[in-house]
Design a protein around this motif. Structure first.
Motif, PDB file in Angstrom:
ATOM      1  N   TYR A  36       0.837  -1.197   0.000  1.00  0.00           N
ATOM      2  CA  TYR A  36       0.000   0.000   0.000  1.00  0.00           C
ATOM      3  C   TYR A  36       0.880   1.258   0.000  1.00  0.00           C
ATOM      4  CZ  TYR A  36      -3.736  -3.247   1.276  1.00  0.00           C
ATOM      5  OH  TYR A  36      -4.639  -4.295   1.295  1.00  0.00           O
ATOM      6  N   SER A  38       0.848   3.721   1.889  1.00  0.00           N
ATOM      7  CA  SER A  38       1.215   4.169   3.233  1.00  0.00           C
ATOM      8  C   SER A  38       2.349   3.340   3.830  1.00  0.00           C
ATOM      9  CB  SER A  38      -0.007   4.089   4.164  1.00  0.00           C
ATOM     10  OG  SER A  38      -0.534   2.765   4.194  1.00  0.00           O
ATOM     11  N   MET A  39       2.720   2.240   3.186  1.00  0.00           N
ATOM     12  CA  MET A  39       3.781   1.378   3.703  1.00  0.00           C
ATOM     13  C   MET A  39       5.143   1.944   3.317  1.00  0.00           C
ATOM     14  SD  MET A  39       1.955  -2.299   2.820  1.00  0.00           S
ATOM     15  CE  MET A  39       3.315  -3.312   3.394  1.00  0.00           C
ATOM     16  N   ALA A  46       1.610  -5.641   6.102  1.00  0.00           N
ATOM     17  CA  ALA A  46       0.812  -4.421   6.265  1.00  0.00           C
ATOM     18  C   ALA A  46       0.308  -4.284   7.694  1.00  0.00           C
ATOM     19  CB  ALA A  46      -0.363  -4.436   5.298  1.00  0.00           C
ATOM     20  N   ASP A  50      -2.964   0.147   7.553  1.00  0.00           N
ATOM     21  CA  ASP A  50      -2.663   0.203   6.114  1.00  0.00           C
ATOM     22  C   ASP A  50      -3.808  -0.423   5.318  1.00  0.00           C
ATOM     23  OD1 ASP A  50      -0.146   1.423   6.374  1.00  0.00           O
ATOM     24  OD2 ASP A  50       0.806  -0.506   6.805  1.00  0.00           O
ATOM     25  N   TYR A 122      -2.664   7.071   5.963  1.00  0.00           N
ATOM     26  CA  TYR A 122      -2.112   7.603   4.708  1.00  0.00           C
ATOM     27  C   TYR A 122      -2.344   9.102   4.581  1.00  0.00           C
ATOM     28  CZ  TYR A 122      -1.234   8.249  -0.289  1.00  0.00           C
ATOM     29  OH  TYR A 122      -0.758   8.692  -1.502  1.00  0.00           O
TER      30      TYR A 122
END
Length: 310
Positions: A36, A38-39, A46, A50, A122
């Motif tokens: 993702y 946001s990772m 995750a 996430d 995020y």
């Protein structure tokens, strides 16, 4: 109806929480462990947040709201049932204060979980981390105050093992969650994101068992054909120890109307009756109603029988 009791609150909360976690993990697993946005670089596992920040965000928000609302209802139901006597009541004002404080911190933790699901990692990383801290800290502090209340209840009600069991279960939750939260925070700040993600999932799963621990608190209040609520049973035992009748409508004594219960209209009060002061029958005056001498007192006691006096 016992099957519609307050014990359903933690069951609904735990089922919703566990179902949400499983749905999010299975979705991430089935679609092939996606990375993702946001990772961070090098992160392969995750976080829950996430997964919840993207396609399953509606599920994340809904699950968080239902979980916390029903859990808080369980907290409040436990307080109310102790107040009304279906659970053994608190024995001091301090215990009630501890219970109220635990509810306040539980509500704070609930607010943290709902808000972190809305402000995802995020788009709002700083807010998300702050609400995550509020969620974990709120419920851990709440459990500490709840343990303090149960420790004092257990001292007073030693015949109720369920209070000690609930205390040790919640104490175990505090110890395990604090250790895992520290590991989670340390690995997150040391850029060991995969380890931190694993511990985040574990912390969330253990929270399920904490929710279910409230079954130990609420089930004793159930009234059924074969079960008397904990508080009622304890009240009956207390009456038995004090020599009182356990029947709710039974009089305390067999002659509750007093010594005049069986007197009829033919009874002359002036003749005296059982329980009146014995006199020598002297008329009105300075010495009325008082024996002439001390030997007269003994004579009246000897010859007087109940109402029938000479």
């Amino acid at each position: 109806m016992w099957y519609l009791g307050s014990w359903l609150f933690p069951v609904i909360s735990a089922c919703m929480w566990l179902g949400m976690l499983l749905a999010m993990f299975i979705d991430w697993e089935v679609i092939g462990h996606p990375i993702y946005p946001s990772m961070e670089a090098g992160q392969k596992i995750a976080y829950i947040s996430d997964v919840g920040a993207y396609g399953l965000k509606p599920l994340f928000i809904t699950g968080s709201v239902i979980t916390t609302v029903f859990l808080d209802l369980g907290f409040m139901a436990e307080r109310w049932l102790r107040h009304t006597g279906r659970l053994v009541p608190n024995t001091s004002f301090a215990q009630k204060v501890l219970s109220v404080i635990s509810i306040i911190f539980a509500v704070a933790g609930s607010a943290g979980l709902i808000l972190l699901s809305i402000f995802d990692t995020y788009h709002h990383p700083r807010l998300h981390d702050g609400f995550l801290l509020l969620f974990i800290g709120g419920y851990i502090i709440s459990a500490i105050f709840l343990c303090a209340e149960y420790q004092r209840l257990g001292i007073h009600y030693r015949n109720h093992r369920i209070l000690r069991i609930s205390f040790y279960v919640k104490l175990s939750f505090i110890i395990i969650e604090v250790i895992m939260a520290v590991v989670f925070a340390a690995t997150s700040f040391n850029s060991q994101k995969n380890v931190a993600a694993v511990f985040e999932w574990l912390v969330a799963l253990i929270f399920t068992f904490y929710i279910l621990s409230f079954l130990l608190d609420l089930l004793p209040s159930v009234r059924s054909k074969h079960h008397v609520p904990q508080g009622w049973r304890d009240a009956e035992l207390e009456k038995g120890r004090n020599g009182l009748s356990t029947e709710p409508d039974a009089p305390v004594t067999s002659d509750s109307a007093g010594p005049n219960q069986n007197m009829g209209p033919e009874d002359d009060v002036s003749q005296g009756y059982r329980g009146t002061t014995m006199t020598n029958g002297v008329g009105a005056g300075a010495g009325a109603g008082y024996p002439n001498n001390h030997s007269d007192v003994g004579g009246r006691k000897k010859w007087g029988v109940g109402r029938f006096r000479r």
